[in-house]
Design an enzyme around this catalytic site. Structure first.
Site, short mmCIF file in Angstrom:
data_model
loop_
_atom_site.label_atom_id
_atom_site.label_comp_id
_atom_site.label_asym_id
_atom_site.label_seq_id
_atom_site.Cartn_x
_atom_site.Cartn_y
_atom_site.Cartn_z
N HIS A 126 28.74 -4.55 36.39
CA HIS A 126 28.42 -3.90 35.11
C HIS A 126 28.90 -4.81 33.99
O HIS A 126 30.07 -5.17 33.91
CB HIS A 126 29.10 -2.53 35.00
CG HIS A 126 28.78 -1.81 33.73
ND1 HIS A 126 27.69 -0.98 33.60
CD2 HIS A 126 29.39 -1.83 32.51
CE1 HIS A 126 27.65 -0.49 32.37
NE2 HIS A 126 28.67 -1.00 31.69
N CYS A 127 27.98 -5.18 33.10
CA CYS A 127 28.30 -6.11 32.01
C CYS A 127 28.54 -5.31 30.73
O CYS A 127 27.66 -4.61 30.24
CB CYS A 127 27.15 -7.11 31.81
SG CYS A 127 27.48 -8.33 30.51
N LEU A 128 29.76 -5.43 30.19
CA LEU A 128 30.08 -4.71 28.97
C LEU A 128 29.33 -5.26 27.77
O LEU A 128 29.02 -4.52 26.82
CB LEU A 128 31.59 -4.79 28.71
CG LEU A 128 32.50 -4.09 29.72
CD1 LEU A 128 33.96 -4.39 29.40
CD2 LEU A 128 32.27 -2.60 29.73
N CYS A 141 25.05 -2.44 30.23
CA CYS A 141 24.24 -1.97 31.34
C CYS A 141 24.65 -2.70 32.61
O CYS A 141 25.43 -3.67 32.56
CB CYS A 141 22.74 -2.16 31.08
SG CYS A 141 22.20 -3.86 31.12
#
Length: 394
Positions: free
Chosen positions: A210-212, A216
């Site tokens: 999960h990429c902050l 998403c």
């Protein structure tokens, strides 16, 4: 540190007023960059299997424990509660905070580049000025499009309506992914290579992380966009760093700084050296030099991160699977060291394998190769093709 320079002609003396002789800009910058790189490496890789039991892992645990002790003993309770609440909101819930932060950083950096770097490039008539004006702007435009597309693109969310289709994409290897394991939140059987994201609260096909920064998940359907975003970001930072360096050299050449002299603390004229030159440039053009140093360091970090994801792409694996493999190996070793439980587990694994092999109604698109370090390796060309043309979209 402050030095006042008076520039004249080719044989001009550069007068310096120095009130701190022990520490200068070049030394401070070197210490800062070295400390930042070491701290980043320790915190990022200290928890890996290679460093976890070594000095790097111990140093990482010491830093985290020391920071935690200082946090709990040096701050009032109401400050701790507010900081913990804000940190939980920023790092453990899905929110656009880091997206806004990324936009602010990009706008601030590019504004500095436009009004400082390109200003001096035009002032000193840089030969490649048209290229300096168009190339970074073009890369920024492509990067902004990929950023927006990545933020809105479906990463491969699994629902009760499409889970049966994804169950037939990858075979269960029996270690990383086992058959008949159900997601407690989504209430359906988890397909191989999928994972439930605690931030987004749904399972994702071929989950990576999960990429902050884009708010998403990075999954099977948007991994190609993520690679394009990283590559364009590396090109943008590298291009602006290169242009800024060229403009700084142009300033040095136009003012003939290498042939200038300065007066030291004893009143003696000294020829220009690299340390004094860097300090002068930083005091005369602080925003430009700060942009050059920070973006050069950021480019190195981004190139390393991009190469890591290209390695994952070529080998058809994910960040989630790399983190799950050590736990899988420990489980296998514990089963081998156990006598009774080991035999029982071996029989159970054999039964599960036979059940998978004789599962007549299930035809997998990709069969796993048990015994390999990566059971889903299909050859380098097919691995790359699988990322840029996902199985779920065929």
């Amino acid at each position: 540190i402050r030095r006042r320079f008076l520039l004249t002609s080719w044989s001009t003396t550069l007068c310096v007023n120095q009130f701190c002789a022990t520490m200068d800009f070049l030394l401070l910058s070197t210490l800062y960059l070295g400390g930042f790189i070491m701290l980043t490496y320790v915190l990022w890789f200290g928890d890996s299997t290679f460093h976890k039991q070594g000095y790097v892992g111990k140093l990482r645990r010491t830093i985290i424990q020391g920071s935690s002790l200082c946090f709990h003993h040096c701050l009032p309770s109401f400050c701790r509660r507010e900081i913990e609440r804000l940190w939980h909101f920023a790092a453990y819930t899905r929110n656009p905070l880091f997206q806004c932060l990324y936009a602010v950083l990009v706008v601030a950096g590019f504004t500095t580049f436009q009004f400082d770097v390109l200003h001096y490039a035009a002032l000193y008539e840089a030969p490649a000025l048209p290229l300096y004006q168009t190339l970074p702007l073009s890369i920024l435009f492509v990067n902004a499009i990929l950023f927006c597309a990545l933020s809105m693109k479906d990463p491969g969310v699994l629902t009760s309506g499409n889970v049966d289709r994804h169950l037939q994409l990858y075979e269960f290897d029996g270690h990383l992914y086992r058959q008949n394991e159900r997601c407690r939140t989504c209430q359906f059987e988890k397909p191989a290579r999928s994972k439930h994201c605690a931030f987004c609260n749904h399972c994702v096909y071929r989950f990576d992380h999960h990429c902050l920064w884009v708010n998403c998940c990075i999954g099977g359907l948007n991994h190609r966009l993520f690679l394009g975003f990283l590559i364009t970001l590396c090109c943008l930072c590298g291009c602006i760093s290169h242009v800024t360096c060229q403009v700084a050299l142009l300033v040095v050449e136009a003012n003939k700084l290498w042939s200038a002299h300065y007066v030291d603390r004893y009143g003696r004229p000294q020829p220009m050296d690299l340390r004094t030159l860097c300090q002068y440039l930083f005091m005369q053009h602080p925003r430009m030099i700060f942009l050059l140093v920070s973006l050069s360091l950021l480019t190195l970090l981004l190139v390393g991160f991009t190469l890591y994801h290209l390695y994952l792409t070529v080998n058809n694996t994910t960040t989630n699977e790399l983190y799950k493999k050590p736990a899988s190996r420990e489980t296998q070793q514990a089963e081998k060291n156990s006598t009774v439980r080991g035999k029982h587990k071996a029989k159970q694994r054999k039964h599960n394998t036979e059940e998978l092999q004789h599962h007549g109604n299930m035809k997998f698109t990709v069969n796993c190769h048990r015994g390999r370090w990566n059971p889903y390796h299909r050859g380098y060309f097919c691995n790359v093709l699988e990322v840029f043309w996902p199985l779920a979209s065929r």
